[in-house]
Every structure is written in C-alpha cells, then in structure tokens.
Design a protein around this motif. Structure first.
Motif, PDB file in Angstrom:
ATOM      1  N   ARG B  92     103.210 -43.736 -64.222  1.00 35.36           N
ATOM      2  CA  ARG B  92     103.569 -42.534 -63.447  1.00 35.36           C
ATOM      3  C   ARG B  92     103.495 -41.286 -64.306  1.00 35.36           C
ATOM      4  O   ARG B  92     103.460 -40.172 -63.792  1.00 35.36           O
ATOM      5  CB  ARG B  92     104.997 -42.675 -62.905  1.00 35.36           C
ATOM      6  N   PHE B 124     101.680 -53.046 -60.529  1.00 35.26           N
ATOM      7  CA  PHE B 124     102.945 -52.683 -61.163  1.00 35.26           C
ATOM      8  C   PHE B 124     102.985 -51.167 -61.320  1.00 35.26           C
ATOM      9  O   PHE B 124     101.948 -50.524 -61.540  1.00 35.26           O
ATOM     10  CB  PHE B 124     103.057 -53.313 -62.555  1.00 35.26           C
ATOM     11  N   TYR B 125     104.188 -50.603 -61.233  1.00 35.89           N
ATOM     12  CA  TYR B 125     104.363 -49.162 -61.405  1.00 35.89           C
ATOM     13  C   TYR B 125     105.460 -48.919 -62.434  1.00 35.89           C
ATOM     14  O   TYR B 125     106.434 -49.660 -62.483  1.00 35.89           O
ATOM     15  CB  TYR B 125     104.750 -48.505 -60.078  1.00 35.89           C
ATOM     16  N   GLY B 126     105.285 -47.866 -63.234  1.00 40.67           N
ATOM     17  CA  GLY B 126     106.305 -47.565 -64.231  1.00 40.67           C
ATOM     18  C   GLY B 126     105.775 -46.626 -65.290  1.00 40.67           C
ATOM     19  O   GLY B 126     105.005 -45.719 -64.990  1.00 40.67           O
ATOM     20  N   VAL B 127     106.190 -46.838 -66.526  1.00 45.15           N
ATOM     21  CA  VAL B 127     105.754 -45.993 -67.645  1.00 45.15           C
ATOM     22  C   VAL B 127     105.114 -46.901 -68.692  1.00 45.15           C
ATOM     23  O   VAL B 127     105.704 -47.898 -69.097  1.00 45.15           O
ATOM     24  CB  VAL B 127     106.942 -45.222 -68.255  1.00 45.15           C
ATOM     25  N   CYS B 128     103.917 -46.527 -69.114  1.00 47.52           N
ATOM     26  CA  CYS B 128     103.158 -47.390 -70.021  1.00 47.52           C
ATOM     27  C   CYS B 128     103.704 -47.322 -71.449  1.00 47.52           C
ATOM     28  O   CYS B 128     104.443 -46.420 -71.807  1.00 47.52           O
ATOM     29  CB  CYS B 128     101.678 -47.009 -70.012  1.00 47.52           C
TER      30      CYS B 128
END
Ligand SMILES: [Mn+2]
Ligand SMILES: [Mn+2]
Ligand SMILES: [Zn+2]
Ligand SMILES: [Zn+2]
Lengths: 140, 140
Positions: B92, B124-128
């Motif tokens: 994101r 999947f969603y989030g912060v890498c």
DNA sequence: TCTTTGTCAAGAATTATTTTAAATTAGTGG
DNA sequence: CCACTAATTTAAAATAATTCTTGACAAAGA
C-alpha cells in the motif's frame, strides 16, 4: 436493522437517509452486489439519489468496517456485506460471486516473505455447482 | 526471446512487430506492469503504436497462455509475464505488486463446495519488507 | 437573528478500456 | 518479387466505472 444503525452511530458516522438505505440494502445480502446494483435498487425509493452518493456511502461503510470490497472481476468492484475474511468463487457462466467457507492458513493475517500483511483476498474462478447441474461442460 | 516467438508461432498467433515488442517487454519483467506502463515504454521504439493495440496484444498473449492478468488493484489491471499460478502481495506504500512464492493447497486447481475450479488468485495486502525497513509503521 | 463553518449530494469531469471504421500489413501462393 | 485476402493497426470516438467540484444545507456560535 437496528444493529447497523447502532454500530454506525458509535463510529461517529453521520447517518443520512441514503446511507441508511445503502446499509439496509446490503444487510444480509449475500449476492455481493455492485455499486450499480445498489444504485438501481435504491433509486426506486429515492428517485433523486445519484451514483456518487451510492459510491460515497459504500466508501463510508467500508471505512467503518461494515462491508468489504472485492476485485474478483476486472470490470467492476463488488461489495460484501460480510466484512470478515472469507474466500470467494466467481462462476464464469452465471457470473455470480459465491462465498467459499473453507479454512485456509494463508487467509490469516500475519507475515509473508518479510512483508506485513493486513488483508487477504482469495478468488477462485470456474463453474459453480448449480451451472454444472443445469448445463454442460462450462463454456456457454 | 526466441522461446516466445516459437511458442506463439506454434499457437497460430499472427506475429506482428507490435505483438513481439509487447511480448519482449514482458519477458522476464517481474514488475507486473499495467497496460499503460507497456504503452508508455513501447511508444519510444514504436511512436505510432496505439493503446488499443497494446490492449489487444496483451489479450492475445493472455489467450495464448503466455501471460496472466491480475486484478489486485481495483483501479487498473496489471499483467504478469509468468502465467503459472503463484500468489501476489500489494504494498500500500510503494504500490508495487510482488510475487509471493509459497506453496498453498488452495492454489491447486480442483473443486470447492461442488464448484469446479479452473483458476485461483491469492492477493495479500500490506506493507512490503523494503518499505518497512526504509520508513515507519505503514501509513505515509 | 446573522454569521461562520463544515459536510453532503448531484451533476460534471475524469479515467481505464472497448469499439469503430478506414488504412495498413502479414502470410500465402503464383 | 508480386498480388491477393484476411487479419491487424490506428486514431478517434464511445462507453462504463469511479471520482471531483461546487452549490445547498445544517449545526454552532456570537
Ligand atoms: Mn462474501
Ligand atoms: Mn507474478
Ligand atoms: Zn454458475
Ligand atoms: Zn513497499
């Protein structure tokens, strides 16, 4: 019915007739409707409602954690009145989006490859059981 | 390089410079570019190429089984030069789409709830991990 | 009561993608 | 190499989903 109003009030969401109508239409709706589905249904009761109002109402409900968005089809986003994580199945024949209730380890939030996960969507594609019964192989 | 041309020829795909350019740009590209990414890159070499050609070339390659489409973002479809099933992660923060190489039972094609599966996408969603290192929590 | 301030909803605008129709090109055989 | 035909490319316009802008409205305060 009451449940939604209560929850939204506690979350400091300004309640307008339009937002309530969107929330009530979605409550218990398992069909995963699109924004346009909601719009076409609601304009009967609210003839002056605009698509923009439907979109903003849906976004308000999403941010309040009442619903979730699905990008299972590239043409159009659809909305799920059940915000808890679960899988989905898209039937290429009847175009329905169906819930799939199976436990799956990847659906649990956590970490993967060092990336922090805050959401997961699992989309299956194929031909649903109803279409398999009624028709033939899979392509129409 | 040669590989793509060979495969497409065997599949009776008419080979044009534009289609080859799209295929070559995607080959080995792990960035999951959008149609517009492809268009903006290719117009340097082919100044007269149109967006419609890029879209149709991508569709031809998809139907030939050379690439796959991802609907991980609702704003825009992106394309994956690796057509084999694997999971994806959307950051994101930096907006990148990353491959996730983990074995997962649901990714195997088969059946679920009586529905016949011919494709699966796991998003999947989030912060890498890179953004987690460089910055802070997750929101900018 | 009269501002002030902020929010909402609807029409307008924007964006991604597809369609159209005419011009061009790829593949085929002579 | 040339001619032929079907397929493809192109720019422009259309379309469809979604977002932005702005006037109307409402609550809060002087
Ligand atoms: Mn659902
Ligand atoms: Mn990939
Ligand atoms: Zn079906
Ligand atoms: Zn990142």
């Amino acid at each position: 019915m009451e449940r939604v109003i209560e929850r939204l009030r506690k979350k400091d969401v300004v309640l307008t007739p339009q937002r309530l109508a969107v929330a009530e239409f979605l409550e218990g709706n398992t069909a995963h409707p699109t924004a346009d589905d909601v719009y076409r249904k609601l304009r009967r009761k609210y003839p002056t409602i605009s698509r923009a109002t439907v979109y903003t109402s849906l976004e308000v409900l999403r941010q309040a954690g009442e619903i979730q968005e699905l990008t299972i089809r590239k043409e159009e986003v659809c909305f799920d009145s059940d915000p808890t994580p679960h899988h989905h199945f898209f039937c290429r024949r009847c175009k329905r989006v169906l819930d799939v209730h199976i436990g799956c380890p990847v659906a649990r939030k956590g970490w993967v490859d060092g990336h922090k996960i805050d959401g997961v969507q699992v989309y299956f594609y194929g031909v649903c059981s109803r279409c398999l019964k009624s028709g033939r192989s899979g392509m129409e």
